[in-house]
Design a protein around this motif. Structure first.
Motif, mmCIF file in Angstrom:
data_model
loop_
_atom_site.group_PDB
_atom_site.id
_atom_site.type_symbol
_atom_site.label_atom_id
_atom_site.label_comp_id
_atom_site.label_asym_id
_atom_site.label_seq_id
_atom_site.Cartn_x
_atom_site.Cartn_y
_atom_site.Cartn_z
ATOM 1 N N ASP A 189 -5.839 6.463 -6.047
ATOM 2 C CA ASP A 189 -4.679 6.248 -6.569
ATOM 3 C C ASP A 189 -3.411 6.286 -5.612
ATOM 4 N N ALA A 190 -2.146 6.066 -6.208
ATOM 5 C CA ALA A 190 -0.967 5.855 -5.526
ATOM 6 C C ALA A 190 -0.348 7.452 -4.883
ATOM 7 N N ASP A 191 -0.630 8.252 -6.238
ATOM 8 C CA ASP A 191 -0.011 9.527 -5.819
ATOM 9 C C ASP A 191 -0.710 10.408 -4.506
ATOM 10 N N GLU A 192 -2.042 10.082 -4.561
ATOM 11 C CA GLU A 192 -2.947 10.394 -3.528
ATOM 12 C C GLU A 192 -2.339 9.639 -1.976
ATOM 13 N N VAL A 193 -2.181 8.789 -2.187
ATOM 14 C CA VAL A 193 -1.749 8.027 -0.851
ATOM 15 C C VAL A 193 -0.562 8.284 -0.473
ATOM 16 N N THR A 194 0.292 8.473 -1.393
ATOM 17 C CA THR A 194 1.783 9.060 -1.145
ATOM 18 C C THR A 194 1.709 10.444 -0.310
ATOM 19 N N LEU A 195 1.088 11.387 -0.973
ATOM 20 C CA LEU A 195 0.821 12.864 -0.418
ATOM 21 C C LEU A 195 0.203 12.671 0.933
ATOM 22 N N ALA A 196 -0.782 11.887 1.066
ATOM 23 C CA ALA A 196 -1.527 11.483 2.425
ATOM 24 C C ALA A 196 -0.352 11.273 3.537
ATOM 25 N N LEU A 197 0.309 10.081 3.062
ATOM 26 C CA LEU A 197 1.190 9.670 4.072
ATOM 27 C C LEU A 197 2.278 10.639 4.404
#
Length: 303
Positions: A72-80
């Protein structure tokens, strides 16, 4: 306005042209796939991170998505955000306070904001209780001494100066003696930043260093290179040229508030191995901030 709010405001152009599209892309994504990663890479390149850095970020993100099964988007943002923060490294504060005085040599080509950066750093250090003394050793640039005097008066610190065209090492000698006699905590030296003749620049800086070694033996010393962030990747090329003549211990990035190319910050540490120590996010005298990687990345993503 607090430091973090100033940072957010100062990074508005980079955020609006680059990182807002990232947030928009992630909110509208249907799935985490290679197409998404390619679009993210393109956005990063537009931020002037440079091709290599953008590819390194996306490669690391690809691995995180695979290993952590990110969907999901939140996980991608956090990883980025975590990848970018890691790439910027740890905060690297000035090595000051262990000796009295400590010395900061500042170099940078005309037009990057060197003189104003010196004043802003002096103002910041003074606000923290340091007794700061300035030295006008960039004696060959027209009006450089007068400009530094105006800024010294504005932030309420003393300036040691000679006439235009004087020997920079002689000015540094007087400043070192004054710093000792006045009990200054920090001596900040505005020194040459000419690249058109590297040998002359090297000779001049070597002479200044010898004076400091003799007059302030054992003093902690920083050599800061001031770069204009609006020039993006060109700033990195300029820094590389200076590393051939000087042992740069840190970078000062000016005019981040006036550029959409703030992504260049990401590639500086990985390409040069030189930490960013200060960033300028406005024109006011208190708009120079110590560079904190985590705060920088959070400010880019936060609404």
């Amino acid at each position: 306005m607090g430091f973090f709010d100033k940072l957010k405001q100062g990074l508005t152009k980079t955020k609006n042209t680059v990182f807002s599209p990232i947030n928009t892309l992630l909110r509208s994504m249907r799935k985490v796939d290679e197409e998404l990663l390619e679009e993210l890479e393109e956005i990063l390149i537009c931020a002037d991170t440079g091709m290599e850095t953008a590819q390194a970020v996306i490669s690391a993100l690809r691995e995180r998505i695979k290993d952590d099964k990110i969907k999901d988007a939140d996980e991608v943002t956090l990883a980025l955000k975590e990848i970018m923060t890691d790439m910027l490294g740890e905060e690297s504060p000035l090595v000051l306070g262990e000796t009295k005085p400590s010395v900061i040599l500042v170099i940078g080509v005309n037009g990057v904001g060197k003189t104003t950066s010196i004043a802003k750093i002096a103002n910041l250090l003074k606000s923290e209780g340091n007794n700061v003394l300035l030295c006008a050793a960039d004696t060959f640039r027209a009006a450089a001494i007068d400009q530094l005097q105006i800024w010294a008066d504005r932030c309420g610190v003393d300036l040691i100066k000679h006439t235009e065209g004087s020997d920079p090492a002689a000015v540094v000698f007087d400043a070192a003696c004054a710093a000792k006699s006045r009990g200054s905590d920090v001596l900040i030296i505005d020194t040459a930043g000419r690249l058109h003749n590297k040998k002359n620049l090297m000779d001049e800086l070597s002479k200044i260093s010898r004076v400091l070694d003799r007059e302030l033996p054992g003093s902690k010393r920083e050599t800061l290179l001031v770069l204009d962030a609006t020039t993006g990747q060109n700033a990195i090329n300029q820094a590389y040229e200076f590393t051939k003549t000087s042992e740069i211990t840190g970078l000062v990035l000016t005019k981040l508030d006036g550029t959409a190319k703030g992504g260049c910050v990401l590639s500086i540490n990985s390409k040069l191995g030189i930490p960013v120590k200060f960033i300028g996010v406005g024109e006011a005298i208190d708009d120079m901030q110590r560079f904190v990687p985590k705060d920088f990345v959070n400010a880019l993503f936060e609404n």
